[in-house]
Scaffold this motif. Structure first.
Motif, PDB file in Angstrom:
ATOM      1  N   LYS A  59      17.683 -20.282 -21.620  1.00 19.69           N
ATOM      2  CA  LYS A  59      17.421 -20.800 -19.991  1.00 19.69           C
ATOM      3  C   LYS A  59      16.266 -21.546 -19.823  1.00 19.69           C
ATOM      4  O   LYS A  59      16.178 -22.779 -19.306  1.00 19.69           O
ATOM      5  CB  LYS A  59      17.344 -19.225 -19.440  1.00 19.69           C
ATOM      6  N   THR A  60      15.069 -20.905 -20.466  1.00 20.52           N
ATOM      7  CA  THR A  60      13.885 -21.825 -20.155  1.00 20.52           C
ATOM      8  C   THR A  60      14.104 -23.043 -21.033  1.00 20.52           C
ATOM      9  O   THR A  60      13.803 -24.379 -20.728  1.00 20.52           O
ATOM     10  CB  THR A  60      12.783 -21.008 -20.828  1.00 20.52           C
ATOM     11  N   THR A  61      14.679 -23.211 -22.291  1.00 21.19           N
ATOM     12  CA  THR A  61      14.898 -24.344 -22.947  1.00 21.19           C
ATOM     13  C   THR A  61      15.922 -25.289 -22.022  1.00 21.19           C
ATOM     14  O   THR A  61      15.270 -26.529 -22.059  1.00 21.19           O
ATOM     15  CB  THR A  61      15.971 -24.142 -24.284  1.00 21.19           C
ATOM     16  N   THR A  62      16.739 -24.874 -21.298  1.00 21.04           N
ATOM     17  CA  THR A  62      17.650 -25.730 -20.406  1.00 21.04           C
ATOM     18  C   THR A  62      16.726 -26.212 -19.156  1.00 21.04           C
ATOM     19  O   THR A  62      16.721 -27.722 -19.244  1.00 21.04           O
ATOM     20  CB  THR A  62      18.662 -25.114 -19.711  1.00 21.04           C
ATOM     21  N   PRO A 111       7.445 -23.432 -13.495  1.00 25.78           N
ATOM     22  CA  PRO A 111       7.790 -23.156 -15.004  1.00 25.78           C
ATOM     23  C   PRO A 111       7.575 -21.640 -15.231  1.00 25.78           C
ATOM     24  O   PRO A 111       7.507 -20.877 -14.313  1.00 25.78           O
ATOM     25  CB  PRO A 111       6.562 -23.432 -15.630  1.00 25.78           C
ATOM     26  N   GLU A 112       8.266 -21.259 -16.433  1.00 28.71           N
ATOM     27  CA  GLU A 112       8.198 -19.563 -16.732  1.00 28.71           C
ATOM     28  C   GLU A 112       6.526 -19.523 -16.834  1.00 28.71           C
ATOM     29  O   GLU A 112       5.837 -20.332 -17.673  1.00 28.71           O
ATOM     30  CB  GLU A 112       9.109 -19.548 -18.098  1.00 28.71           C
ATOM     31  N   HIS A 113       6.265 -18.218 -16.648  1.00 30.09           N
ATOM     32  CA  HIS A 113       4.686 -17.824 -16.924  1.00 30.09           C
ATOM     33  C   HIS A 113       3.760 -19.377 -16.504  1.00 30.09           C
ATOM     34  O   HIS A 113       3.212 -19.564 -17.366  1.00 30.09           O
ATOM     35  CB  HIS A 113       4.345 -17.480 -18.006  1.00 30.09           C
TER      36      HIS A 113
END
Ligand code: ATP
Ligand code: MG
Lengths: 271, 318
Positions: free
Chosen positions: B50-53, B88-90
């Motif tokens: 998911k984060t990669t996408t 973004p994540e975190h």
């Protein structure tokens, strides 16, 4: 229009961050060093203390500046990548090379403020010394205490700091802070002995070694050229032509290094 | 209708291994269309990609293969970046800037100035529930507060398409509810929201469509009600004030679990309406405690998918 705006915002944030990160504390050290030395010298060396203070002051401006340039410069980009603060910024309408330019300008601004304050402090101390000194000693001086010629030395110091900052930033775009510090510091030292490489063929017999040395001579910055402290302190002339040429050399070198940094940074994957 | 997001065969290999680098496929030929106005849930277990996408969509990384477009333009286009927002994540920002300064700077990048900029920053911080602490340096912020600042910065430019990587992460229950409301408000304003999560409940409460990614591959895409795995399979009825002989007489004993003093949980299949059983039980003096649908959770779905998927080693080639 958009470019100058986003560059200015990134730069201003670098400046704010470094000021709050207590970078300017070094100014206090600088002032204390200068004043303590001048008080101490006054008792010891009649007539020579102004020269010593000039020497010390200019050397300190350069040294403190180099420390700031390296220690902030090496983290400018790599820290943002490591902590991932870069993610939210690069999603904004900014191109990657504009980000690099902003980071660079921010640190140059920090250095400018730093060097300016130090220079004013130096002139104040020298002015005070001149004011309290007896006339017969003053006649023995090569140059006035608050000599405007020192500004030439300071200007070149500042261009050198800009160059060191560009180098630190360059390494920071692809390596860790520690490696960047090692590389930048190495380049700084090598850059000061660079002029020796040009005449290497006079030192060794090997043609290969000589041409390798010559190659390095053109790649490494010639930092010794920026050091006119001794001339200025001893009232020897530094021509406008020399100043102009050296500054131009510095700017060309900075431009090349920044372009390389932008090129690398624009292709990087932030994983 | 213009698409908000389109990816075509989007693929990302990471180089792994310390000595001999080998490619590791984090995302495998993702082709996905997200229409404008959708609230799109991008679901998948840890490590699904998911984060990669999202990073590919923000052009923080470059694809190994394939392409991605936002609002009909290739990703990375500055004009497109003007119209999108990204959490973004975190998230992490600058230690020594205050929340106000950070958002002020970001707003400036979009050309907001002076009073308008101050107003924009103020309303957004109010909206995400950051009070007077907005004048504190961000290094003094808790994780949840940073997450809220992250949400605010993602919305600073009134974006048409918002990308949120696990927007609920690090938030307390109240915060989660606020974020849900926020997303629904964005939907009502006609914006597209693309968010990643591994919590089905979030997706159920918000999404018009979801995609499920497992092991770097797209497994399912559609509306939640279309995805059969999540259909209701039965009911769980919890009652109190009932005695075992009554349950035995009604023939419910094999499907009943005793969970406390005179308190039982009864599982009913989908074709056996719970109202009938419930009314029979209330006649005997039983009281209803709760009635819940039984269905596969996202976790069940993941587990089933993961067990059917090749083991992670097969993603490493060479
Ligand atoms: N920088 C990297 N280098 C190597 N492999 C990576 C890197 N980043 C992610 N991966 C791998 O890619 C896969 C997908 O990771 P990704 O972060 O996209 O997952 P995710 O779906 O966001 O998971 P989570 O729910 O835990 O956030 C994982 O197997 C992960 O190990
Ligand atoms: Mg993730």
């Amino acid at each position: 229009m958009r470019t100058s705006r986003v560059v200015a915002i990134v730069a201003f944030n670098v400046f704010k961050e470094s000021v709050r990160d207590k970078v300017l504390y070094n100014l206090v050290f600088f002032a204390v060093l200068l004043i303590a030395t001048s008080l101490l010298l006054g008792k010891l060396t009649a007539g020579q203390e102004v020269k010593i203070i000039k020497d010390l002051g200019l050397a300190a401006i350069s040294l403190f500046g180099v420390f700031i340039a390296i220690f902030i410069g090496i983290g400018l980009v790599s820290k943002e990548v490591e902590r991932r603060s870069i993610y939210s910024i690069l999603a904004k309408p900014i191109r990657r090379h504009e980000f690099i330019l902003g980071k660079y300008s921010g640190l140059v601004l920090t250095l400018l403020v730093n060097v300016a304050i130090m220079s004013i402090a130096l002139y104040l101390v020298l002015g005070y010394m001149s004011w309290t000194e007896a006339e017969e000693f003053k006649r023995a001086w090569d140059a006035p205490a608050a000599d405007p010629a020192m500004l030439k030395a300071i200007a070149l110091i500042f261009v050198e700091l800009m160059l060191v900052t560009a180098v630190a930033l360059f390494f920071s775009t692809f390596s860790s802070p520690i490696l960047s510090a090692v590389f930048t510091f190495g380049l700084f030292i090598a850059g000061h002995f660079n002029a020796d490489l040009k005449h290497f063929e006079g030192v060794v017999d090997s043609r290969v070694a000589a041409s390798v040395a010559r190659g390095w001579y053109y790649v490494l910055p010639n930092l010794a050229a920026f050091d006119v402290k001794a001339q200025v302190v001893h009232a020897q002339p530094v021509t406008a032509g020399y100043l102009g040429f050296t500054v131009a050399y510095g700017f060309v070198y900075i431009a090349m290094v920044l372009l390389a940094a932008m090129w690398i940074f624009s292709r990087r994957d932030f994983k | 209708m213009t698409l908000a997001i389109r990816t075509t065969d989007l693929t990302k290999d990471y180089a792994v291994g310390f000595w001999r680098k080998r490619p590791y496929r984090a995302l495998d030929q993702l082709s996905l269309d997200v229409g404008t106005g959708d609230v799109f849930g991008f679901l998948g277990p840890n490590g699904a990609g998911k984060t990669t996408t999202l990073k590919l969509l923000m052009q923080l990384t470059f694809p190994t293969r394939g392409r991605a477009e936002i609002l009909g333009r290739p990703v990375g286009d500055v004009d497109v970046k003007r119209r999108i927002g990204y959490l973004p994540e975190h998230p992490y920002f600058y230690d020594y800037l205050t929340a106000e300064e950070l958002l002020g700077g970001f707003a400036g990048m979009f050309g907001y100035r002076g009073a308008e900029r101050a107003r924009r920053v103020g309303t957004l911080l109010d909206e995400v529930g950051i009070g007077p602490e907005r004048r504190l340096a961000l290094r003094k912020f808790s994780k949840g507060m940073i997450q809220r600042v992250g949400l605010a910065q993602a919305l600073i430019n009134d974006p048409e398409v918002v990308f949120l990587d696990e927007p609920m992460s690090g938030l307390d229950p109240l915060g989660r509810r606020e974020v849900r409301r926020l997303i629904l408000r964005l939907r009502d304003q006609g914006r597209t929201v693309f968010f990643s999560s591994h919590i089905l409940a979030d997706a159920e409460a918000l999404c018009s469509r979801v995609a499920i990614l497992v092991g770097g591959r797209l497994r399912t895409v559609g509306s939640l009600s279309d995805i059969t795995a999540f259909h209701v399979r039965g009911w769980e009825l919890v009652v109190s004030g009932v005695e075992e002989p009554v349950l035995m007489r009604m023939g419910l004993m094999q499907r009943t679990t005793r969970i406390g003093e005179e308190r039982y949980a009864i599982e009913l299949p989908i074709d056996e309406p719970p109202d009938k059983v419930l009314s029979d039980l209330t006649v005997t003096g039983a009281r209803l405690v709760s009635l819940n649908p039984i269905r596969d959770t996202l976790e069940d779905f993941f587990v089933r998918q993961v067990s059917g998927v090749d083991p992670p080693e097969s993603r490493v080639k060479g």
